[in-house]
Design a protein around this motif. Structure first.
Motif, mmCIF file in Angstrom:
data_model
loop_
_atom_site.group_PDB
_atom_site.id
_atom_site.type_symbol
_atom_site.label_atom_id
_atom_site.label_comp_id
_atom_site.label_asym_id
_atom_site.label_seq_id
_atom_site.Cartn_x
_atom_site.Cartn_y
_atom_site.Cartn_z
ATOM 1 N N ARG A 135 0.886 -1.350 0.154
ATOM 2 C CA ARG A 135 -0.037 0.001 -0.350
ATOM 3 C C ARG A 135 0.965 1.524 0.047
ATOM 4 N NH1 ARG A 135 -4.833 1.299 1.238
ATOM 5 N NH2 ARG A 135 -5.515 -0.910 1.778
ATOM 6 N N ALA A 136 2.069 0.777 0.844
ATOM 7 C CA ALA A 136 2.962 2.582 1.078
ATOM 8 C C ALA A 136 3.211 2.531 -0.882
ATOM 9 C CB ALA A 136 3.734 2.269 1.997
ATOM 10 N N HIS A 137 4.236 1.389 -1.370
ATOM 11 C CA HIS A 137 4.680 1.448 -2.595
ATOM 12 C C HIS A 137 3.217 2.054 -3.171
ATOM 13 C CE1 HIS A 137 7.662 0.652 -5.342
ATOM 14 N NE2 HIS A 137 6.872 0.696 -6.022
ATOM 15 N N ALA A 138 2.168 1.475 -3.388
ATOM 16 C CA ALA A 138 0.896 2.225 -4.579
ATOM 17 C C ALA A 138 0.855 3.408 -4.502
ATOM 18 C CB ALA A 138 0.166 0.844 -4.209
ATOM 19 N N LEU A 139 0.881 3.703 -3.141
ATOM 20 C CA LEU A 139 0.507 5.622 -3.067
ATOM 21 C C LEU A 139 1.309 6.392 -3.367
ATOM 22 C CD1 LEU A 139 -1.310 5.130 0.560
ATOM 23 C CD2 LEU A 139 -2.637 4.886 -2.225
ATOM 24 N N ALA A 140 2.472 5.648 -3.149
ATOM 25 C CA ALA A 140 3.876 6.995 -3.886
ATOM 26 C C ALA A 140 4.033 6.933 -5.096
ATOM 27 C CB ALA A 140 5.245 6.414 -3.109
ATOM 28 N N GLN A 141 3.946 5.831 -5.544
ATOM 29 C CA GLN A 141 3.918 5.696 -6.909
ATOM 30 C C GLN A 141 3.033 5.937 -8.057
ATOM 31 O OE1 GLN A 141 6.775 4.949 -8.757
ATOM 32 N NE2 GLN A 141 7.681 4.900 -6.253
ATOM 33 N N GLY A 142 1.793 5.869 -7.129
ATOM 34 C CA GLY A 142 0.528 6.971 -7.641
ATOM 35 C C GLY A 142 -0.401 5.393 -8.893
ATOM 36 N N TRP A 143 -0.036 4.503 -7.773
ATOM 37 C CA TRP A 143 -0.304 2.994 -8.641
ATOM 38 C C TRP A 143 -2.224 3.602 -8.206
ATOM 39 C CZ3 TRP A 143 3.236 -1.294 -7.312
ATOM 40 C CH2 TRP A 143 4.367 -1.292 -8.227
ATOM 41 N N PRO A 144 -3.499 2.292 -8.602
ATOM 42 C CA PRO A 144 -4.255 2.269 -8.434
ATOM 43 C C PRO A 144 -4.221 1.650 -7.082
ATOM 44 C CG PRO A 144 -4.427 1.995 -10.963
ATOM 45 C CD PRO A 144 -2.861 2.741 -10.344
ATOM 46 N N VAL A 145 -5.243 2.178 -6.193
ATOM 47 C CA VAL A 145 -5.722 0.435 -5.032
ATOM 48 C C VAL A 145 -6.888 0.341 -4.893
ATOM 49 C CG1 VAL A 145 -5.713 0.693 -2.466
ATOM 50 C CG2 VAL A 145 -3.392 1.902 -3.704
ATOM 51 N N ILE A 146 -7.677 -0.415 -4.948
ATOM 52 C CA ILE A 146 -8.155 -1.306 -4.451
ATOM 53 C C ILE A 146 -9.364 -1.979 -3.390
ATOM 54 C CG2 ILE A 146 -10.394 -3.077 -5.824
ATOM 55 C CD1 ILE A 146 -9.308 -2.586 -8.012
ATOM 56 N N ASP A 147 -9.524 -1.636 -2.775
ATOM 57 C CA ASP A 147 -10.395 -2.298 -1.524
ATOM 58 C C ASP A 147 -11.201 -2.753 -1.336
ATOM 59 O OD1 ASP A 147 -8.107 -1.664 0.626
ATOM 60 O OD2 ASP A 147 -8.117 0.480 0.251
ATOM 61 N N PRO A 148 -11.398 -3.824 -1.799
ATOM 62 C CA PRO A 148 -13.051 -4.605 -1.833
ATOM 63 C C PRO A 148 -13.444 -4.284 -0.411
ATOM 64 C CG PRO A 148 -11.660 -5.901 -3.217
ATOM 65 C CD PRO A 148 -10.528 -5.131 -1.903
ATOM 66 N N SER A 149 -15.371 -4.551 -0.254
ATOM 67 C CA SER A 149 -16.126 -3.909 0.540
ATOM 68 C C SER A 149 -16.147 -5.350 1.318
ATOM 69 C CB SER A 149 -16.952 -3.639 -0.124
ATOM 70 O OG SER A 149 -18.208 -4.927 1.301
ATOM 71 N N PRO A 150 -15.610 -5.439 2.620
ATOM 72 C CA PRO A 150 -16.126 -6.686 3.513
ATOM 73 C C PRO A 150 -16.805 -7.387 3.441
ATOM 74 C CG PRO A 150 -15.991 -4.779 5.059
ATOM 75 C CD PRO A 150 -15.718 -4.125 3.187
ATOM 76 N N HIS A 151 -17.975 -6.925 2.300
ATOM 77 C CA HIS A 151 -18.932 -7.967 2.209
ATOM 78 C C HIS A 151 -19.375 -8.542 1.340
ATOM 79 C CE1 HIS A 151 -20.528 -5.996 6.298
ATOM 80 N NE2 HIS A 151 -20.739 -4.699 5.501
ATOM 81 N N CYS A 152 -18.388 -8.070 0.794
ATOM 82 C CA CYS A 152 -18.058 -9.108 -1.071
ATOM 83 C C CYS A 152 -18.161 -10.843 -0.623
ATOM 84 C CB CYS A 152 -17.219 -8.326 -1.806
ATOM 85 S SG CYS A 152 -17.556 -6.628 -2.589
ATOM 86 N N GLY A 153 -18.530 -11.265 -1.521
ATOM 87 C CA GLY A 153 -18.250 -12.882 -1.944
ATOM 88 C C GLY A 153 -18.433 -13.256 -0.277
#
Length: 224
Positions: A206-224
């Motif tokens: 997460r830290a690396h993705a945010l620093a690089q501007g990569w998309p971050v997907i956080d699925p709903s905890p109720h999915c699946g």
């Protein structure tokens, strides 16, 4: 121009660990005892810390099947697939379906042993699976050893490149290339695709993705 979409499996397409689900599945059937689960969870902690010896993990988990007739394992795998069917999240199934509908060449790229990942590849209807290969002995029994290089960390790049080379391509010659993963262990492959995507990422990714501007997907905890 060819476009590809690559998906990690555990905690990316599915919100759980395939190997742990398999271990619990066999404990419930009296095949494994709780000690196998304790050992597996210890390996999971090593994975999260980035210190895992993937070959040792598979010796412990897959090697526990060394004396089990292949026909029994095959029957359990069929039952395991049906056991997992209701646990496939609609959101990630839709993500895969979207790439396939666009004509992207799709593959699951996972360190999970092929025989355990195949039921989930079938449930997601992903046509290509790049996974760690389990060695078998002369009787057809799984030994727990990994055949060739495990599909893990930087070796995921090698597996993808061989897969693409068989189709006359490479990561350098395709158009867009997506890779979806939850783990910092996958940074080597994430860093060489055109479109890296972090899915429910661990703290390091997460830290690396945010620093690089990569998309971050956080699925709903109720999915699946």
């Amino acid at each position: 121009m060819l476009q590809i979409a690559l998906f990690d499996l555990d905690h990316t397409l599915i919100p759980f660990d395939t190997g742990l689900a398999w271990t619990d599945f066999l404990i419930a059937r009296g095949v494994f005892d709780d000690a196998v689960r304790v050992t597996y969870l210890d390996h999971c902690r090593q994975y999260a810390a980035g210190t895992l010896d993937i070959r040792e993990m598979q010796r412990a988990n897959v090697g526990a099947l060394r004396e089990v007739p292949p026909a029994d394992v095959a029957r359990w795998i069929d039952d395991f697939r049906e056991h997992l069917r209701p646990r496939v999240p609609a959101a990630t199934r839709a993500l895969v379906d979207g790439h396939c509908a666009r004509g992207d060449l799709c593959a699951i790229v996972t360190a999970t042993p092929r025989f355990l990942a195949e039921p989930l590849a079938a449930l997601f209807e992903v046509p290509h699976l790049l996974a760690s290969e389990s060695a078998v002995d002369a009787r057809g029994h799984r030994t727990g050893e990994v055949e060739g290089e495990p599909c893990y960390r930087a070796h995921k790049i090698d597996h993808v490149q061989r897969w693409l080379a068989a189709r006359g391509h490479s990561l350098q010659t395709v158009g867009r290339s997506w890779f979806y993963s939850d783990s910092a262990n996958d940074l080597p492959l994430l860093q060489v695709v055109s479109d890296p995507v972090a899915v429910a990422p661990d703290a390091r990714l997460r830290a690396h993705a945010l620093a690089q501007g990569w998309p971050v997907i956080d699925p709903s905890p109720h999915c699946g």
